[in-house]
Design a protein around this motif. Structure first.
Motif, PDB file in Angstrom:
ATOM      1  N   GLN A  97     -26.985  12.472 -49.944  1.00 15.56           N
ATOM      2  CA  GLN A  97     -26.464  11.112 -49.842  1.00 15.56           C
ATOM      3  C   GLN A  97     -26.067  10.564 -51.209  1.00 15.56           C
ATOM      4  O   GLN A  97     -25.047   9.878 -51.344  1.00 15.56           O
ATOM      5  CB  GLN A  97     -27.520  10.202 -49.208  1.00 15.56           C
ATOM      6  N   HIS A 125     -21.107   4.297 -58.763  1.00 16.64           N
ATOM      7  CA  HIS A 125     -22.184   5.290 -58.669  1.00 16.64           C
ATOM      8  C   HIS A 125     -21.881   6.595 -59.403  1.00 16.64           C
ATOM      9  O   HIS A 125     -22.505   7.610 -59.128  1.00 16.64           O
ATOM     10  CB  HIS A 125     -22.479   5.589 -57.199  1.00 16.64           C
ATOM     11  N   ARG A 126     -20.942   6.553 -60.345  1.00 16.42           N
ATOM     12  CA  ARG A 126     -20.582   7.761 -61.080  1.00 16.42           C
ATOM     13  C   ARG A 126     -21.789   8.398 -61.750  1.00 16.42           C
ATOM     14  O   ARG A 126     -21.914   9.621 -61.837  1.00 16.42           O
ATOM     15  CB  ARG A 126     -19.517   7.433 -62.125  1.00 16.42           C
ATOM     16  N   MET A 133     -18.633   5.825 -44.997  1.00 14.28           N
ATOM     17  CA  MET A 133     -19.987   6.287 -45.297  1.00 14.28           C
ATOM     18  C   MET A 133     -20.998   5.373 -44.619  1.00 14.28           C
ATOM     19  O   MET A 133     -20.814   4.171 -44.556  1.00 14.28           O
ATOM     20  CB  MET A 133     -20.235   6.266 -46.814  1.00 14.28           C
ATOM     21  N   GLY A 160     -22.829  11.887 -52.136  1.00 20.39           N
ATOM     22  CA  GLY A 160     -21.821  11.211 -51.333  1.00 20.39           C
ATOM     23  C   GLY A 160     -21.452   9.858 -51.919  1.00 20.39           C
ATOM     24  O   GLY A 160     -20.273   9.487 -51.974  1.00 20.39           O
ATOM     25  N   LEU A 161     -22.445   9.123 -52.381  1.00 18.49           N
ATOM     26  CA  LEU A 161     -22.172   7.826 -53.022  1.00 18.49           C
ATOM     27  C   LEU A 161     -21.345   8.003 -54.287  1.00 18.49           C
ATOM     28  O   LEU A 161     -20.435   7.221 -54.563  1.00 18.49           O
ATOM     29  CB  LEU A 161     -23.487   7.129 -53.367  1.00 18.49           C
ATOM     30  N   TYR A 205     -24.053   4.670 -45.636  1.00 19.25           N
ATOM     31  CA  TYR A 205     -25.114   4.155 -46.485  1.00 19.25           C
ATOM     32  C   TYR A 205     -24.484   3.489 -47.687  1.00 19.25           C
ATOM     33  O   TYR A 205     -23.537   3.974 -48.263  1.00 19.25           O
ATOM     34  CB  TYR A 205     -26.048   5.293 -46.932  1.00 19.25           C
ATOM     35  N   ALA A 206     -24.990   2.310 -48.026  1.00 18.89           N
ATOM     36  CA  ALA A 206     -24.453   1.571 -49.156  1.00 18.89           C
ATOM     37  C   ALA A 206     -25.541   0.677 -49.708  1.00 18.89           C
ATOM     38  O   ALA A 206     -25.832  -0.374 -49.146  1.00 18.89           O
ATOM     39  CB  ALA A 206     -23.239   0.730 -48.726  1.00 18.89           C
ATOM     40  N   MET A 231     -19.193  10.227 -54.961  1.00 13.43           N
ATOM     41  CA  MET A 231     -17.799  10.530 -54.615  1.00 13.43           C
ATOM     42  C   MET A 231     -17.120   9.356 -53.910  1.00 13.43           C
ATOM     43  O   MET A 231     -15.937   9.088 -54.126  1.00 13.43           O
ATOM     44  CB  MET A 231     -17.749  11.774 -53.727  1.00 13.43           C
ATOM     45  N   TYR A 232     -17.868   8.637 -53.085  1.00 12.45           N
ATOM     46  CA  TYR A 232     -17.306   7.549 -52.287  1.00 12.45           C
ATOM     47  C   TYR A 232     -16.998   6.317 -53.133  1.00 12.45           C
ATOM     48  O   TYR A 232     -15.985   5.644 -52.926  1.00 12.45           O
ATOM     49  CB  TYR A 232     -18.290   7.190 -51.180  1.00 12.45           C
ATOM     50  N   ASP A 233     -17.866   6.021 -54.087  1.00 15.09           N
ATOM     51  CA  ASP A 233     -17.701   4.826 -54.930  1.00 15.09           C
ATOM     52  C   ASP A 233     -17.976   5.199 -56.386  1.00 15.09           C
ATOM     53  O   ASP A 233     -18.986   4.806 -56.959  1.00 15.09           O
ATOM     54  CB  ASP A 233     -18.664   3.735 -54.456  1.00 15.09           C
TER      55      ASP A 233
END
Length: 213
Positions: free
Chosen positions: A124, A136-137, A1, A127-128, A3-4, A130-132
């Protein structure tokens, strides 16, 4: 990803006590940070970037918010609420479409719409989530908590609350799936065909309900 958001601790800073003056200041800062997100997205989001956008210092933000992730969640929620408010306004402008399918057709462009700032940042944010998910749930959970009430409100008032909730969950899942498909494949025609199928399913659902009465 690509963006973080950067983590920054608020250890040692006291929090706002929630006084009317403090709350007004917090809302002002949040609005400025939200506007910055709409323009610049989530890439490299940090308290210091947010502070620059708000015209203050990161220490002041830590007085009002519980760190970078808390500020991000609240700013994303505010952006999402802008989208929901637009959807509600669009319903009013259409003078009260009469069926569930018609109401969903009206709000679809707003809930999953084309506004560049809103669409990019909210995509975005998902995406966060799902990614982390450990970190970021809540971005995903807050989205459901915000969208489901308006989707439930579109259902016929005579339906039971369980039925409204079930249909609202189905609508939300479908719209999210259409959005993801549009982002991944760019197949707008396919997404629109799927959306029309959803509307036909909603029409049948309402017809079944009328037949049971």
């Amino acid at each position: 990803m690509g963006y973080a958001p950067q983590v920054e601790s608020n250890s040692g800073y006291r929090r706002s006590t929630g006084s009317p003056r403090g709350e007004a200041r917090r809302q002002e800062l949040l609005e400025r940070v939200t506007d910055d997100l709409a323009v610049n997205g989530l890439v490299d989001f940090s308290l210091r970037r947010a502070a620059r956008a708000a015209g203050t210092t990161h220490k002041v933000l830590l007085y009002h918010f519980d760190g970078a992730d808390d500020l991000l969640r609240q700013a994303v929620a505010r952006l999402r609420q802008r989208r929901i408010d637009h959807a509600i306004a669009s319903l009013s402008e259409e003078r009260g479409p009469s069926t569930l399918a018609e109401r969903v057709r009206v709000v679809w462009p707003m809930l999953m719409g084309e506004e560049p700032g809103l669409a990019r940042v909210l995509d975005q944010a998902m995406g966060l989530a799902m990614y982390d998910p450990d970190r970021h749930r809540e971005l995903g959970r807050h989205a459901s908590a915000q969208y489901l009430p308006i989707l439930t409100s579109l259902c016929p008032p005579e339906w039971s609350e369980d039925r409204k909730r079930g249909v609202a969950e189905m609508i939300l899942a479908c719209l999210r799936g259409f959005l993801l498909e549009r982002l991944i494949s760019g197949d707008r025609a396919g997404v629109e065909a799927g959306f029309e199928s959803l509307l036909r399913a909603l029409e049948r659902e309402e017809q079944i309900s009328a037949g049971d009465e």
